[in-house]
Design a protein around this motif. Structure first.
Motif, PDB file in Angstrom:
ATOM      1  N   ALA A  88       0.828  -1.209   0.000  1.00  0.00           N
ATOM      2  CA  ALA A  88       0.000   0.000   0.000  1.00  0.00           C
ATOM      3  C   ALA A  88       0.863   1.259   0.000  1.00  0.00           C
ATOM      4  N   LEU A  89       1.912   1.269   0.816  1.00  0.00           N
ATOM      5  CA  LEU A  89       2.770   2.449   0.872  1.00  0.00           C
ATOM      6  C   LEU A  89       3.554   2.636  -0.426  1.00  0.00           C
ATOM      7  N   LEU A  90       4.009   1.536  -1.025  1.00  0.00           N
ATOM      8  CA  LEU A  90       4.765   1.646  -2.274  1.00  0.00           C
ATOM      9  C   LEU A  90       3.882   2.102  -3.438  1.00  0.00           C
ATOM     10  N   THR A  91       2.597   1.847  -3.342  1.00  0.00           N
ATOM     11  CA  THR A  91       1.684   2.279  -4.407  1.00  0.00           C
ATOM     12  C   THR A  91       1.006   3.611  -4.087  1.00  0.00           C
ATOM     13  N   HIS A  92       1.340   4.180  -2.948  1.00  0.00           N
ATOM     14  CA  HIS A  92       0.865   5.517  -2.563  1.00  0.00           C
ATOM     15  C   HIS A  92       2.093   6.353  -2.180  1.00  0.00           C
ATOM     16  N   PRO A  93       2.888   6.774  -3.178  1.00  0.00           N
ATOM     17  CA  PRO A  93       4.168   7.428  -2.881  1.00  0.00           C
ATOM     18  C   PRO A  93       4.045   8.684  -2.026  1.00  0.00           C
ATOM     19  N   ASP A  94       2.923   9.396  -2.106  1.00  0.00           N
ATOM     20  CA  ASP A  94       2.745  10.573  -1.258  1.00  0.00           C
ATOM     21  C   ASP A  94       2.663  10.184   0.216  1.00  0.00           C
ATOM     22  N   GLN A  95       1.994   9.061   0.497  1.00  0.00           N
ATOM     23  CA  GLN A  95       1.876   8.591   1.879  1.00  0.00           C
ATOM     24  C   GLN A  95       3.212   8.049   2.388  1.00  0.00           C
ATOM     25  N   LEU A  96       3.929   7.357   1.523  1.00  0.00           N
ATOM     26  CA  LEU A  96       5.264   6.855   1.861  1.00  0.00           C
ATOM     27  C   LEU A  96       6.198   8.025   2.165  1.00  0.00           C
ATOM     28  N   ALA A  97       6.150   9.060   1.341  1.00  0.00           N
ATOM     29  CA  ALA A  97       6.988  10.243   1.561  1.00  0.00           C
ATOM     30  C   ALA A  97       6.641  10.926   2.881  1.00  0.00           C
ATOM     31  N   ALA A  98       5.357  11.007   3.197  1.00  0.00           N
ATOM     32  CA  ALA A  98       4.944  11.632   4.457  1.00  0.00           C
ATOM     33  C   ALA A  98       5.498  10.862   5.655  1.00  0.00           C
ATOM     34  N   LEU A  99       5.465   9.542   5.587  1.00  0.00           N
ATOM     35  CA  LEU A  99       6.008   8.724   6.681  1.00  0.00           C
ATOM     36  C   LEU A  99       7.513   8.865   6.805  1.00  0.00           C
ATOM     37  N   ARG A 100       8.183   8.897   5.670  1.00  0.00           N
ATOM     38  CA  ARG A 100       9.643   9.052   5.709  1.00  0.00           C
ATOM     39  C   ARG A 100      10.027  10.432   6.229  1.00  0.00           C
ATOM     40  N   ALA A 101       9.238  11.444   5.907  1.00  0.00           N
ATOM     41  CA  ALA A 101       9.523  12.807   6.363  1.00  0.00           C
ATOM     42  C   ALA A 101       9.239  12.975   7.853  1.00  0.00           C
ATOM     43  N   ASP A 102       8.284  12.211   8.368  1.00  0.00           N
ATOM     44  CA  ASP A 102       7.903  12.339   9.777  1.00  0.00           C
ATOM     45  C   ASP A 102       7.610  10.965  10.372  1.00  0.00           C
ATOM     46  N   PRO A 103       8.652  10.261  10.844  1.00  0.00           N
ATOM     47  CA  PRO A 103       8.451   8.921  11.415  1.00  0.00           C
ATOM     48  C   PRO A 103       7.505   8.894  12.620  1.00  0.00           C
ATOM     49  N   ALA A 104       7.241  10.050  13.226  1.00  0.00           N
ATOM     50  CA  ALA A 104       6.303  10.092  14.350  1.00  0.00           C
ATOM     51  C   ALA A 104       4.886   9.757  13.898  1.00  0.00           C
ATOM     52  N   LEU A 105       4.628   9.779  12.590  1.00  0.00           N
ATOM     53  CA  LEU A 105       3.315   9.414  12.058  1.00  0.00           C
ATOM     54  C   LEU A 105       3.083   7.906  12.065  1.00  0.00           C
ATOM     55  N   LEU A 106       4.126   7.123  12.306  1.00  0.00           N
ATOM     56  CA  LEU A 106       4.029   5.670  12.150  1.00  0.00           C
ATOM     57  C   LEU A 106       2.938   5.011  12.990  1.00  0.00           C
TER      58      LEU A 106
END
Length: 195
Positions: free
Chosen positions: A48-66
């Protein structure tokens, strides 16, 4: 996890009057519910994250979202499609529908987790969403007893994957990812990736 299962089964063997078949059944339940579901969710969540690059980028930018992202992935994907059938002991009316005592009702967990009355834009994956209240682990007294362990495993696993493989990407077109819809839960048979 396997060590934990064997210790639990060891306690059951020495501390109860359960028979061999009952202990074997509990072993299968612990392995299936405690391992296969989390492993399947890790694969699906990664897909899901690999097919939603915007969501993957958001998680990588802010790991507190995990932690919240794990809840959202559980809501969005819902690997168990049907809840355990429920059978009322007395007649009940639910949303104008009479369910007679002894009739069984099976719930669609993905439908509940995509209910627009419960979640805005329910068909959208949003790792910033406050997705608590989903029913991926069941509800009430029928909730999964291992849900907190599963959440921790998903947070740790996805966090390590995202930080350890910053260039992670699908190695095949998404339509070539073999989905597992032939077992008791939804998942992937394999997830070919590159980095």
């Amino acid at each position: 996890m396997v060590g934990g299962c064997s210790r639990t089964l060891g306690r059951l063997v020495s501390g109860t009057d359960l028979g061999d078949e009952e202990i074997a059944g509990l072993g299968v339940l612990l392995l299936t519910a405690g391992h296969e579901t989390t492993a399947g969710m890790l694969g699906l969540g990664t897909l899901a994250l690999l097919t939603h690059p915007d969501q993957l980028a958001a998680l990588r930018a802010d790991p507190a979202l995990l932690p919240g992202a794990v809840e959202e992935l559980l809501r969005y994907l819902t690997i168990f499609h049907f809840g355990v059938p429920r059978t009322p002991l007395v007649d009940v009316e639910l949303e104008g529908q009479l369910i007679r005592a002894g009739e069984s009702v099976t719930l669609s967990l993905p439908a509940a987790n995509r209910d627009p009355a419960a979640f805005d834009d329910p068909d959208v994956l949003d790792v910033t969403r406050r997705a608590r209240g989903h029913v991926a682990f069941g509800y009430g007294v029928h909730q999964c007893v291992g849900q907190n362990l599963a959440r921790a495993e998903l947070e740790i696993g996805l966090g390590a994957l995202l930080s350890g493989f910053p260039g992670l990407r699908l190695a095949v077109p998404v339509e070539d990812v073999p989905l597992a819809a032939d077992s008791g839960f939804y998942g992937v048979h394999a997830l070919p990736v590159a980095w």
